[in-house]
Design an enzyme around this catalytic site. Sequence first.
Site, short mmCIF file in Angstrom:
data_model
loop_
_atom_site.label_atom_id
_atom_site.label_comp_id
_atom_site.label_asym_id
_atom_site.label_seq_id
_atom_site.Cartn_x
_atom_site.Cartn_y
_atom_site.Cartn_z
N GLU B 45 0.86 -1.19 0.00
CA GLU B 45 0.00 0.00 0.00
C GLU B 45 0.89 1.23 0.00
O GLU B 45 1.73 1.39 0.88
CB GLU B 45 -0.86 0.05 1.27
CG GLU B 45 -1.94 -0.99 1.32
CD GLU B 45 -2.63 -1.01 2.68
OE1 GLU B 45 -2.53 -0.01 3.44
OE2 GLU B 45 -3.26 -2.03 3.00
N ASP B 56 -4.94 8.31 11.27
CA ASP B 56 -3.56 7.90 11.49
C ASP B 56 -2.99 8.41 12.80
O ASP B 56 -3.27 9.53 13.23
CB ASP B 56 -2.69 8.37 10.32
CG ASP B 56 -2.94 7.54 9.09
OD1 ASP B 56 -2.76 6.31 9.18
OD2 ASP B 56 -3.33 8.09 8.05
#
Lengths: 398, 258
Positions: B45, B56
Amino acid sequence: MTITPTYQQPTERGYYGQFGGAFIPEMLYPNVEELRQQYLSIMAEPAFQQEYQQLLRDYVGRPTPLFEAKRLSAKYNTRVFLKREDLCHTGAHKVNNTVGQILLARRLGKTRIIAETGAGQHGVATATVCALMGMECIVYMGEVDMERQKPNVYRMRLLGAEVRPASSGSKTLKDATNEAIRDWISNPVDTHYIIGSVVGPHPYPDLVARLQAVISEEMRKQLLEKTGSELPQYVVACVGGGSNAAGAFYHFLEDPEVKLVAVEAAGHGVHSGHSAATSVLGKPGIIHGARTLLMQDEDGQITEPYSLSAGLDYPGIGPLHAFLADAGRAQFISVTDDDALKAVVECSRLEGIIPALETAHALAVLDRIGAGPDDVVVINLSGRGDKDLETYIQQDLM
Amino acid sequence: MNRIQNAFQQDKKLLNIYFTAGYPQLESTVPILRALADAGADVIEIGVPFSDPLADGPVIQASSSVALQNGMNMRVLFGQLKDVREQVPNTPILLMGYLNPVMQFGVENFCREAAAAGVDGVILPDLPLDDYVAEYQDIFRRHNLRPVFLITPQTAPERIRRIDELTESFLYLVSGPGTTGGANTQAEGVQEAYFQRISDMNLRNPRLVGFGISDKQSFDAACQHAEGAIIGSALIKALEGTDDAPAAAAAFVSSIIK
Ligand SMILES: Cc1ncc(COP(=O)(O)O)c(C=O)c1O
């Protein structure tokens, strides 16, 4: 049957025209969906309404007065009324929202409350209702804002809240909101996030607008008493995310003869590179789960806004306001730091009311809206200036 | 069958590695990609950096801001990936990022460029399912790009079924509450019960577990309940301060699948 969309009511998926929606990661979906499905029915419950109205009256101190500001009126040759949200418990309109949301959170079975804050007023208002209800409270605040709004940091701590610094990005409201959202992702079961403005994913913009709508509900009654008409010619409010403006505009949105004026922070000047005038500098984009006008670069990276005022230092505006700007229903004006500071002195000396720096932006447009001697102008005095004294001293206003 | 589905034909647990494009240097993207593939990563990814990555944790946030400072953006990334399939022919490549940069680039442009570079799938955590179906699905299909959706411990069973039906690649099982890079703080057995519950649903897509997987031990543990696992923050930490990022990336992969 098709329902005609109104300014007040977003669609079922939370859209005001092209703005709104709920662009959130899956981790937040269950919480936001639960809130979406329940907020209207919970708020319609008679028991909720009774508790909410009672707290607004006995705890917040509502209704707040509508004060005719005669010396400002004389100076600007128009009829100026100030809606005194500064007289709410904790010193700003923010508490109207937190009182409602804490009752909602309890009914959703939540035990832990998180919030973001810029100027600290929403943080204080959240810490206050958490103390009242005996709930755990964590407030995220940008490091820069903790420094420039120190008294509010102490107030939150005294009220028993934990203040957690946000140290990423510009270390202001946007970053505090990021951290609050990350906290919610990490605590999806027991926590309710009390957002402080008409921003965020649906249903927050509508929820917060409804909880602030009491401002314009009262204005209409008070105007009828004082001027013989429920409708003024102008309603003016400052816009950070836009909650005090949403509340001040709400019950006038469907009355086109009332001119709505939203005042943004121009910082050092709209095109100076140090500004938070989103309606001028923004384009449609996604921030904090909503599609709205957003200050961003051509790659879609969110740009750092600037305003001396912590509460207006935000790169977006609520989707309702993006829609009002787009549709031309509200006029957007921006005011520089310097002009806002002049308005602080003017309101203090002419009316004996020291306004918050955010509010001062709304006070600074009296000579720019074209109001005549027979016009009634209501300015939403969203908050008092105690929290800003240090800034006022540093800026040498005395 | 696409590259992603091909990868799952292998009789082994898959290691999916996430890294941020343009980190630690702007030009690191393709050398790291190639080093990861050569060292044995099964799926890769590529993170498209965003200024405000809500899902995140601190490590990926920091790598994203370095990448942005280095000058990474969509145009630069697609330029870097132009000939990537000559160097990395078979490993599935996905782009992971947030919706706003994709919207500003234009969804159609984004999909066309991604497909031209040989990208197989896209993960946009803040793209709502309904919006995907209403506005994006046709474009994705036209460019043969597979979306990957996240599932969390709170995702309701009927929603998991819907996600499974919209997916032709793999399901991204978020290991527990939290942003990327956080440690597993759940009480013992809670995570296993969640994985088991998903496993018992007999979904049509394979599952990869992500968030908080950091070393061989946590990788092996996650693999007991899924077809593989995803590592991001730990890899990025391994790149911090090295002067040979591709070598560090390769060494990290070896430490997981040795
Ligand atoms: C007194 C006052 N007015 C206005 C604002 C701006 O928020 P909003 O635009 O949501 O009313 C703040 C925010 O902190 C505030 O404290």
